[in-house]
Scaffold this active site. Structure first.
Site, PDB file in Angstrom:
ATOM      1  N   ASP A 154     -29.063  24.901 -33.423  1.00  0.00           N
ATOM      2  CA  ASP A 154     -29.520  26.335 -33.567  1.00  0.00           C
ATOM      3  C   ASP A 154     -29.833  27.050 -32.888  1.00  0.00           C
ATOM      4  OD1 ASP A 154     -30.420  27.309 -35.781  1.00  0.00           O
ATOM      5  OD2 ASP A 154     -32.676  25.529 -35.530  1.00  0.00           O
ATOM      6  N   LYS A 156     -31.131  29.978 -31.216  1.00  0.00           N
ATOM      7  CA  LYS A 156     -31.830  31.235 -31.980  1.00  0.00           C
ATOM      8  C   LYS A 156     -32.848  31.914 -30.682  1.00  0.00           C
ATOM      9  CE  LYS A 156     -34.328  29.447 -35.353  1.00  0.00           C
ATOM     10  NZ  LYS A 156     -34.299  29.047 -36.661  1.00  0.00           N
ATOM     11  N   ASN A 159     -36.130  29.786 -30.966  1.00  0.00           N
ATOM     12  CA  ASN A 159     -35.751  28.640 -30.154  1.00  0.00           C
ATOM     13  C   ASN A 159     -35.758  28.781 -28.922  1.00  0.00           C
ATOM     14  OD1 ASN A 159     -36.252  27.128 -32.830  1.00  0.00           O
ATOM     15  ND2 ASN A 159     -33.637  26.497 -33.359  1.00  0.00           N
ATOM     16  N   ASP A 172     -36.481  22.819 -30.325  1.00  0.00           N
ATOM     17  CA  ASP A 172     -36.024  22.375 -31.663  1.00  0.00           C
ATOM     18  C   ASP A 172     -34.799  21.826 -31.840  1.00  0.00           C
ATOM     19  OD1 ASP A 172     -36.428  22.333 -34.308  1.00  0.00           O
ATOM     20  OD2 ASP A 172     -36.367  24.325 -35.039  1.00  0.00           O
ATOM     21  N   THR A 192     -28.868  28.743 -38.546  1.00  0.00           N
ATOM     22  CA  THR A 192     -29.894  29.716 -38.811  1.00  0.00           C
ATOM     23  C   THR A 192     -28.558  30.980 -39.085  1.00  0.00           C
ATOM     24  OG1 THR A 192     -31.635  28.855 -37.499  1.00  0.00           O
ATOM     25  CG2 THR A 192     -31.367  31.398 -38.670  1.00  0.00           C
TER      26      THR A 192
END
Length: 568
Positions: A154, A156, A159, A172, A192
């Site tokens: 994840d 992104k 994060n 995260d 995401t």
């Protein structure tokens, strides 16, 4: 373990952690719950302060009501197990966790400069030197994760957290997974939408470390261009574009060939054909002859690095005259007469910057040289600190959110600090050397220097302006300022009121000369006596003058009512 609220409703909640020692004794640690930091899924994050050590942490609070299903509980325990095992300077530090009857509390390293999401919202897009710096840190963290058989899944902007030292910290680990053996493939569809890899969407062949490589390519594109490559208004359409690998580089944004080549090599549908982290580190994008800073200055949270800062990382053989800074706003359509650098950005989350030295009057109405001083350049970072500005006399100032003010002399060796005291709330001035000042001013002096670094740049060398007499230093500063939907207004201590509208028109009022100067959209100026300016046939000017007088009146009486409807 229990949590309770302080008796005073204005005080933050007190969270208690009960620890059972080996001998059966129960010890209690207390944390005061401070400001809200953010949320994701069922969790909410707050600033925690240990009442014993005063140490600040970020606490992720997960309600037990959201953990009734065994799958949700197992997912949280996997996140904790993975995250607590990781120790790397570019990964958010895991402190510890505990629970009470209502919640699970995960205490993490506090990153005070928010995430790269907020950074990009303010900056719109970054320069290549900045992207090189950030990507190198992310690659370092990914090398560590993958060496420990962890896939983040994840990656992104939201994060990527920024510490007080401007270090990137990956956080995260809610979707992270750990491989049990080499060659293992995972099949959970997660991530995401804008950053998810095509093999995750497909789900048939499974996925591995390469999904993090794909997300790294999306991050690189997003930082350089300003938006994700596959972004659409509809998730299904975004997924279709990801599966088809359908994206392009905007023509109106200048990107280097090495930058585009790196992204093109990473964003390959077949995961086996994507470059490894080592190959990415060795790519020419990171080896263009320039040196890359380990960390960036905090001023880049709000505005691009100054030319003088950029110059120190250029190859020695390259002349400073050849430095071409990447624009931080999209190029304007062909035929536009405006320079995009001088746009007053119409976005609440973006810093406002404009240089108006070419428009301000250099002579008074009588033709004698004017000694009036005005705001020449500014940057609005009131979302966190305040407004930084550069005066035409070379002084740099900051109007902080707490209404204190600081003004650096043109020579940069001393400053004045102004704060309102007493029943009449008048500015009380103290003067200090930049090498010797009270410890409590450390943060504000540091911010002043960052603002100055960006705003001043090479102004001294380029303008040849006369500097203010050092004996007069500090008498002129921004006393008040106000931002409305259509303009930004400065009220200076020399009784100049300066209003810059977003359509590039300006109103300058001088109480000393009782004159008003209007600068139209073409940059042409006209000066009128204030006594009969509203009777002028120039309707554009009178309309803006009325608006100026109205918001000026509200600034002096009721600032919250200053926003009025005004159509240009």
């Amino acid at each position: 373990m229990t949590s309770r609220k302080a008796e005073d409703p204005d005080q933050p909640a007190i969270i208690e952690e009960k620890i059972v020692r080996v001998n059966g004794e129960i010890a209690v640690r207390q944390y005061s719950k401070g400001r809200f930091l953010g949320k994701g899924g069922f969790a909410r994050c707050y600033e925690f302060c240990s009442t014993e050590t005063r140490k600040l942490t970020a606490s992720k609070i997960v309600p037990k009501a959201s953990l009734t299903k065994s799958r949700a509980k197992q997912k949280l325990m996997t996140e904790i197990k993975i995250h607590r095992s990781l120790h790397h300077p570019n990964i958010v530090g895991f402190e510890h966790f505990f629970e009470d009857q209502e919640n699970v509390y995960i205490l993490l390293e506090l990153c005070t400069n928010q995430t790269m999401n907020e950074l990009l919202r303010r900056r719109k897009r970054l320069q290549e030197l900045e992207v090189q710096c950030y990507l190198q840190q992310i690659i370092s963290a990914l090398n560590y994760l993958h060496a420990h058989k962890v896939i983040h899944r994840d990656l992104k902007l939201g994060n990527f957290f920024l510490s007080d030292k401007m270090e990137i910290k990956i956080g995260d680990f809610g979707l992270a997974t750990k491989l049990e053996f080499d060659g293992e493939k995972k099949r959970t569809i997660c991530g995401t939408p804008n950053y998810i890899a095509p093999e995750v969407l497909d789900g048939k062949m499974g996925h591995s470390y390469e999904v993090d490589i794909w997300s790294l390519g999306v991050v690189a594109y997003t930082l350089l261009v300003g938006k994700p490559p596959f972004e659409t208004s509809d998730v299904k359409t975004t997924y279709r574009r990801i599966r088809m690998n359908s994206y392009s580089f905007p023509e109106n944004i200048s990107l280097s060939e090495p930058g585009k080549n790196l992204i093109t090599r990473i964003l390959v549908t077949d995961p086996t054909k994507r470059p490894t982290l080592t190959e990415i580190s060795n790519h020419e994008f990171f080896h263009q002859g320039n040196s890359i800073p380990k960390l960036l200055p905090p001023s880049t949270l709000a505005c691009p690095p100054s030319a003088s800062y950029m110059r120190q990382f250029l190859p020695q053989a390259q002349s400073a005259a050849n430095l071409r800074l990447t624009e931080t706003t999209p190029s304007l359509p062909k035929g536009s007469g405006r320079n995009s650098k001088n746009e007053l950005v119409n976005t609440e989350r973006m810093p406002r910057q404009k240089d108006d030295s070419n428009k301000m009057p250099t002579k008074s109405i009588s033709g004698s040289p004017s000694n009036e001083i005005w705001v020449k350049k500014w940057v609005d970072y009131s979302s966190k600190y305040g407004l930084g500005y550069l005066l035409s006399n070379g002084s740099t100032g900051v109007f902080f959110n707490d209404s204190t003010k600081i003004l650096l002399s043109p020579t940069g060796d001393k400053f004045k600090y102004l704060e309102r005291k007493g029943p009449d709330r008048q500015d009380v001035v103290s003067e200090h050397l930049l090498t010797e000042y009270p410890k409590e001013l450390q943060k504000k002096v540091t911010l002043l220097q960052h603002f100055r670094s960006y705003l001043e740049g090479d102004v001294k060398q380029e303008t040849g302006e006369e500097r203010q007499d050092e004996n007069e230093f500090g008498n002129i500063y921004v006393k008040k300022w106000m931002k409305t939907r259509h303009a930004i207004m400065f009220r200076l201590s020399n009784k100049i009121v300066q209003v810059n509208f977003q359509d590039h028109t300006e109103i300058i009022l001088s109480s000393e000369t009782r004159m008003v100067t209007y600068v139209n959209k073409k940059g042409e100026r006209n000066t009128y006596p204030l006594s009969n300016a509203l009777e002028s046939t120039n309707q554009e000017m009178t309309k803006r003058l009325k608006y100026t007088k109205e918001i000026l009146s509200n600034m002096l009486t009721a600032p919250k009512q200053a926003e009025k409807d005004f159509e240009v």
